[in-house]
Scaffold this active site. Structure first.
Site, PDB file in Angstrom:
ATOM      1  N   ASP A   1       0.844  -1.205   0.000  1.00 33.26           N
ATOM      2  CA  ASP A   1       0.000   0.000   0.000  1.00 33.26           C
ATOM      3  C   ASP A   1       0.870   1.242   0.000  1.00 33.26           C
ATOM      4  O   ASP A   1       1.488   1.559   1.008  1.00 33.26           O
ATOM      5  CB  ASP A   1      -0.905  -0.006   1.236  1.00 33.26           C
ATOM      6  CG  ASP A   1      -2.028  -1.014   1.109  1.00 33.26           C
ATOM      7  OD1 ASP A   1      -2.161  -1.886   1.973  1.00 33.26           O
ATOM      8  OD2 ASP A   1      -2.763  -0.935   0.103  1.00 33.26           O
TER       9      ASP A   1
ATOM     10  N   ASP B   1     -10.805  -4.449  -0.702  1.00 37.27           N
ATOM     11  CA  ASP B   1      -9.679  -4.035   0.132  1.00 37.27           C
ATOM     12  C   ASP B   1     -10.174  -3.121   1.249  1.00 37.27           C
ATOM     13  O   ASP B   1     -10.698  -2.042   0.995  1.00 37.27           O
ATOM     14  CB  ASP B   1      -8.667  -3.291  -0.753  1.00 37.27           C
ATOM     15  CG  ASP B   1      -7.448  -2.832   0.018  1.00 37.27           C
ATOM     16  OD1 ASP B   1      -6.604  -2.136  -0.569  1.00 37.27           O
ATOM     17  OD2 ASP B   1      -7.348  -3.159   1.221  1.00 37.27           O
TER      18      ASP B   1
HETATM   19  C1  DX5 Z   1      -6.580   1.232   3.085  1.00 37.51           C
HETATM   20  C2  DX5 Z   1      -5.618   0.084   2.908  1.00 37.51           C
HETATM   21  C3  DX5 Z   1      -6.073  -1.081   3.747  1.00 37.51           C
HETATM   22  C4  DX5 Z   1      -5.147  -2.261   3.680  1.00 37.51           C
HETATM   23  C5  DX5 Z   1      -5.796  -3.443   4.355  1.00 37.51           C
HETATM   24  O1  DX5 Z   1      -6.116   2.326   2.402  1.00 37.51           O
HETATM   25  O2  DX5 Z   1      -5.559  -0.282   1.534  1.00 37.51           O
HETATM   26  O3  DX5 Z   1      -7.344  -1.466   3.306  1.00 37.51           O
HETATM   27  O4  DX5 Z   1      -4.850  -2.587   2.362  1.00 37.51           O
HETATM   28  O5  DX5 Z   1      -6.016  -3.082   5.682  1.00 37.51           O
HETATM   29  P1  DX5 Z   1      -7.032  -3.901   6.615  1.00 37.51           P
HETATM   30  O6  DX5 Z   1      -7.162  -5.292   6.054  1.00 37.51           O
HETATM   31  O7  DX5 Z   1      -6.353  -3.876   7.980  1.00 37.51           O
HETATM   32  O8  DX5 Z   1      -8.301  -3.163   6.583  1.00 37.51           O
END
Ligand code: DX5
Length: 229
Positions: A34, A174
């Site tokens: 990310d 996501d």
């Molecule tokens: C948000 C990020 C998150 C990450 C996953 O900008 O992209 O969504 O990938 O995080 P979790 O699975 O902890 O929500």
């Protein structure tokens, strides 16, 4: 099969290589990096150097999720670093069609992500030019946020649009993907589950969390495998 990807946003930043390898050994289909610039989203995270450092350590798909403004300026660097897929966020692109074309022109997969406030209609003209659509089920910027259940309707709508156009491309989700939400996301049409805190947490090991996530959706068949698609 439903793909599971580990987002290293929730990993131990002091051990990113080990944690990415742990997820690979646990059987994930990909690792998502990310990338955040403190402008498109409030948080600041990784650059191309992290993708370059991880590349030799893992064989599964290595994906850069560019939560940055003007992503077109950085696509080449992430491709050179070894990304197999680059996801850009629609809201950060002035000319999204040209941006996803430029990713494909580098010989790697192009993905487009849409934030919770962006409708499916905003990406309809990109569907023939991308290899994946990622529906953000949280507001981009931070891991560990609660899943936005109202996005299930959007995932279902996107699936129906793809079916109508006979486009067999993955729908990624996501944000807040874990044991409590994965099945609903797949039921709506998600075929790629990106999870950070659902995989990297103190409740269980990475291997146990990946196995539990896979078991959670094991009985659900992806819509992309329906006959005729
Ligand atoms: C948000 C990020 C998150 C990450 C996953 O900008 O992209 O969504 O990938 O995080 P979790 O699975 O902890 O929500």
């Amino acid at each position: 099969m439903i793909n599971v990807e580990a987002s290293i946003l929730a990993a131990d930043f002091a051990r990113l290589g080990e944690q990415a390898q742990e997820a690979e050994v646990a059987g994930v289909d990909g690792i998502q990096v990310d990338v955040m610039d403190g402008r498109f989203v409030p948080n600041i995270t990784f650059g191309p150097g992290v993708v370059q450092a991880l590349r030799p350590l893992i064989r599964v798909k290595l994906e850069a999720d560019l939560m940055i403004v003007k992503p077109e300026l950085h696509i080449g660097a992430f491709a050179d670093a070894g990304a197999d897929r680059i996801i850009v966020h629609l809201e950060a692109c002035l000319h999204p069609y040209r941006v996803v074309q430029s990713i494909r022109d580098l010989g790697i997969e192009a993905g487009v992500a849409i934030a919770p406030g962006t409708p499916v209609s905003a990406v309809v003209e990109l569907l023939d030019a991308v290899d994946l659509v990622q529906v953000m089920t949280v507001n981009p910027g931070w891991g560990g946020q609660p899943f936005l259940h109202d996005q299930l309707r959007k995932i279902d709508h996107l699936r129906r649009v793809l079916e109508e156009r006979n486009l067999n491309i993955p729908i990624g989700v996501d944000g807040g993907i874990n044991l409590a939400t994965a099945s609903a996301a797949v039921g709506a049409g998600a075929t790629v589950l990106v999870s950070g805190s659902g995989i990297y947490n103190d409740n269980a090991s990475v291997a146990e969390n990946v196995a539990s996530l896979r078991a959670q959706v094991a009985l659900q068949s992806p819509w992309t495998q329906r006959p005729g698609l």
